[in-house]
Design a protein around this motif. Sequence first.
Motif, short mmCIF file in Angstrom:
data_model
loop_
_atom_site.label_atom_id
_atom_site.label_comp_id
_atom_site.label_asym_id
_atom_site.label_seq_id
_atom_site.Cartn_x
_atom_site.Cartn_y
_atom_site.Cartn_z
N ALA A 50 56.48 -7.28 -17.34
CA ALA A 50 57.11 -6.79 -16.11
C ALA A 50 58.29 -5.88 -16.44
O ALA A 50 58.47 -4.83 -15.81
N PHE A 51 59.08 -6.26 -17.44
CA PHE A 51 60.21 -5.42 -17.86
C PHE A 51 59.72 -4.08 -18.40
O PHE A 51 60.26 -3.03 -18.08
N ALA A 52 58.67 -4.12 -19.23
CA ALA A 52 58.14 -2.89 -19.82
C ALA A 52 57.57 -1.96 -18.75
O ALA A 52 57.61 -0.73 -18.91
N LEU A 53 57.06 -2.54 -17.67
CA LEU A 53 56.52 -1.72 -16.59
C LEU A 53 57.60 -0.95 -15.84
O LEU A 53 57.30 0.02 -15.14
N THR A 54 58.86 -1.38 -15.97
CA THR A 54 59.95 -0.65 -15.31
C THR A 54 60.35 0.58 -16.10
O THR A 54 61.08 1.42 -15.58
N LYS A 59 57.94 5.46 -23.15
CA LYS A 59 58.96 4.66 -23.85
C LYS A 59 58.58 3.19 -23.96
O LYS A 59 58.94 2.53 -24.93
N GLY A 60 57.87 2.65 -22.98
CA GLY A 60 57.61 1.21 -22.92
C GLY A 60 56.31 0.74 -23.52
O GLY A 60 56.08 -0.46 -23.64
N TRP A 61 55.44 1.66 -23.95
CA TRP A 61 54.13 1.22 -24.43
C TRP A 61 54.20 0.31 -25.66
O TRP A 61 53.41 -0.63 -25.74
#
Length: 95
Positions: A50-54, A59-61
């Motif tokens: 959920a945090f990475a989806l923000t 950057k979050g992959w």
Amino acid sequence: MSTCLIIVASLLIAQGYTHQFIQIVKSRSTGAINLKMSQYILLMDISTIAFALTMPLTKGWPLMVLAFTSAITKLVMMYLFYWVKQFSDTNQQPS
């Protein structure tokens, strides 16, 4: 550099749990592995996803790869708890 570290950590998690899965299937026992701990770690992985989806995907992959790798291994682990219980229940019935 940090992306490489996260990818290596993901690979090591997958390799370690794969070895653990093989041992569980061979011995038909989960041993000292704790189901509750696996559930807590799965919740942590879900919150990390959920945090990475923000973050922007570019950057979050790496964080998503790590969290998905861990979450998938925890789901397999929880299924193995069910599998071991089913196996032991069918083998302990009187004939």
